[in-house]
Design an enzyme around this catalytic site. Structure first.
Site, short mmCIF file in Angstrom:
data_model
loop_
_atom_site.label_atom_id
_atom_site.label_comp_id
_atom_site.label_asym_id
_atom_site.label_seq_id
_atom_site.Cartn_x
_atom_site.Cartn_y
_atom_site.Cartn_z
N TYR A 194 -16.09 -27.64 75.87
CA TYR A 194 -14.71 -27.43 76.30
C TYR A 194 -14.68 -27.18 77.82
O TYR A 194 -15.54 -26.46 78.34
CB TYR A 194 -14.13 -26.24 75.52
CG TYR A 194 -12.82 -25.74 76.05
CD1 TYR A 194 -11.69 -26.56 76.02
CD2 TYR A 194 -12.71 -24.48 76.61
CE1 TYR A 194 -10.49 -26.11 76.52
CE2 TYR A 194 -11.50 -24.02 77.11
CZ TYR A 194 -10.40 -24.84 77.07
OH TYR A 194 -9.21 -24.41 77.57
N ARG A 215 -6.86 0.54 73.45
CA ARG A 215 -7.78 -0.44 74.04
C ARG A 215 -9.07 -0.49 73.21
O ARG A 215 -9.68 -1.53 73.02
CB ARG A 215 -8.12 -0.11 75.50
CG ARG A 215 -9.22 -1.00 76.02
CD ARG A 215 -9.48 -1.01 77.52
NE ARG A 215 -9.18 0.16 78.26
CZ ARG A 215 -9.93 1.28 78.29
NH1 ARG A 215 -11.05 1.36 77.56
NH2 ARG A 215 -9.56 2.29 79.02
N ASP A 268 -19.57 -21.96 69.27
CA ASP A 268 -18.11 -22.00 69.40
C ASP A 268 -17.62 -22.79 68.20
O ASP A 268 -17.81 -24.01 68.11
CB ASP A 268 -17.74 -22.68 70.72
CG ASP A 268 -16.24 -22.67 70.97
OD1 ASP A 268 -15.47 -22.57 70.00
OD2 ASP A 268 -15.83 -22.79 72.15
N LYS A 312 -5.99 -21.38 68.59
CA LYS A 312 -5.94 -22.70 67.99
C LYS A 312 -5.61 -22.60 66.50
O LYS A 312 -4.62 -22.02 66.15
CB LYS A 312 -7.27 -23.42 68.27
CG LYS A 312 -7.72 -23.34 69.74
CD LYS A 312 -6.87 -24.17 70.69
CE LYS A 312 -7.13 -23.89 72.15
NZ LYS A 312 -8.51 -24.04 72.59
#
Ligand code: PLP
Length: 382
Positions: A100, A48, A172, A197
């Site tokens: 977004y 992790r 972003d 993306k």
């Protein structure tokens, strides 16, 4: 902007693998690592916190963006959550009114829980930004080019204004990709990506990244990512690095096709409001040339007629798929109002200019001729 993107993406993690000499980096699918003694924490202690595949992807993205470090997360949204976690209690964010849909939903819900405050403003409006920043803002959140309207914000200028007001700036950069725009070199503190993306580019996983230029901020991101368990899996990082290797090639090709399609749509009878920053008619054409090294693979437009005409149009398409997501090898079209931006209330959509008939097209690697044929048939039959 003179980073050698294709050399970075092609060479990261190649060679130097101990024991086997494997050319490509092996997949380290392990939850934990063997310690030599209880009080000697090894460099790799628990997955992790740290994983070799995640470290390699981070290294590649940091080189592409010119970042000091940061975190590789399980989705773009978990990278956004990480940004929120690293803010002080009661922080004030100035966010774009046309961001977004998932970002809008997360920021609005975060503010509604009284975790902080968010002002959604038109970031191309100087006065609106100045007013919002003067209200004790901690973070200016920019999305440029914006999804889905492809509007640009002058990043360097806004980051300077934020700094003067005592706020940090986050961009972003999902739609531009690191190959086209590097916000950290424009004076920003954080850069965020949905690696789902273009960076992965193959429509087969979810991922995100949040990077910073400042080692202290990057360390804070790493700390919160580990504490909250937001990191991406080894497999997803391994796959994402594999996808990233061809990002510069894909963006070049998709962008060339997008420009051809933008020209086609601009001259089509029943199409209006084509938004592509690479078109001279786009209001941000000059800013795009100055700020980005290309206009990218995404465009939006409207077609004349009512909603049923839009539905008929998308139903006619054979090559372009009706689906959310963007930036991958396959061309996708969507109606943001009912798909990607469903998390944004109708009134907020109206203010942002996301009309019910708006279509967003993410151009993939198919040929321009085939895509234009498909769109032409759709328009003729709608
Ligand atoms: C898709 C997207 C996100 C969210 O990323 P996920 O990987 O879907 O969580 C954030 N910002 C932009 C601009 C996006 O397009």
């Amino acid at each position: 902007m003179n980073r050698d993107f294709s050399t970075i993406t092609a060479s990261t993690g190649i060679g130097g693998v101990p024991i086997t000499g494997s050319v490509t980096p092996p997949l380290h699918a392990t939850d934990t690592y063997e310690w030599q003694s209880p009080d000697e924490k090894p460099a790799f202690d628990y997955s992790r916190t740290v994983n070799p595949n995640r470290s390699l992807l981070l290294d590649a993205l940091c080189q592409l963006e010119g970042a000091a470090g940061g975190a590789i997360t399980s989705s773009g949204q978990s990278a956004a959550l990480l940004a929120l976690l690293s803010l002080k209690a009661g922080a004030r964010i100035v966010a774009p009114h046309d961001c977004y849909g998932g970002t809008y939903r997360l920021l609005a819900a975060w503010a509604a829980k009284a975790s902080g405050h968010v002002d959604f403003v038109d970031q191309r409006d100087d006065a609106a930004v100045a007013t919002a920043l003067s209200d004790g803002a901690d973070l200016l959140w920019i999305e440029s080019p914006s999804n889905p309207l492809l509007r640009l914000v002058d990043i360097e200028r806004r980051a300077g204004e934020a700094r003067a007001a005592g706020a940090l700036t986050l961009v972003d950069n999902t739609v531009a990709t690191p190959c086209r725009q590097n916000p950290l070199s424009l004076g920003c503190d954080y850069v965020l990506h949905s690696t789902t993306k273009a960076i992965n580019g193959h429509h087969d996983l979810f991922g995100g990244a949040l990077l910073s230029t400042t080692p202290e901020l990057a360390e804070q991101l790493e700390w919160w990512c580990n504490a909250a368990g937001l990191a991406a899996s080894a497999f997803d990082c391994w796959q994402t690095l594999r996808g990233l290797r061809t990002l510069p090639l894909r963006v070049d090709s998709q962008e060339r096709t997008a420009l051809e399609i933008a020209h086609f749509l601009s001259s089509a009878q029943s199409v209006r409001n084509v938004s592509y920053p690479g078109l001279a008619s786009h209001p941000d054409f000059e800013l795009c040339k100055h700020q980005c090294s290309g206009a990218g693979f995404m465009l939006s437009f409207e077609i004349d007629g009512d909603q049923s005409r839009v539905n008929q149009f998308v139903a006619q398409l054979k090559l372009v798929t009706l689906a959310p997501s963007l930036g991958g090898f396959s061309s996708l079209i969507c109606t943001p109002a009912t798909m990607t931006h469903r998390g944004m209330p109708p009134e907020a959509q109206r203010i942002a200019g996301i009309t019910p008939g708006l279509l967003r097209l993410s151009v993939g690697l198919e040929s321009a001729e085939a895509l234009i044929d498909d769109l032409r048939r759709g328009l003729d039959h709608a």
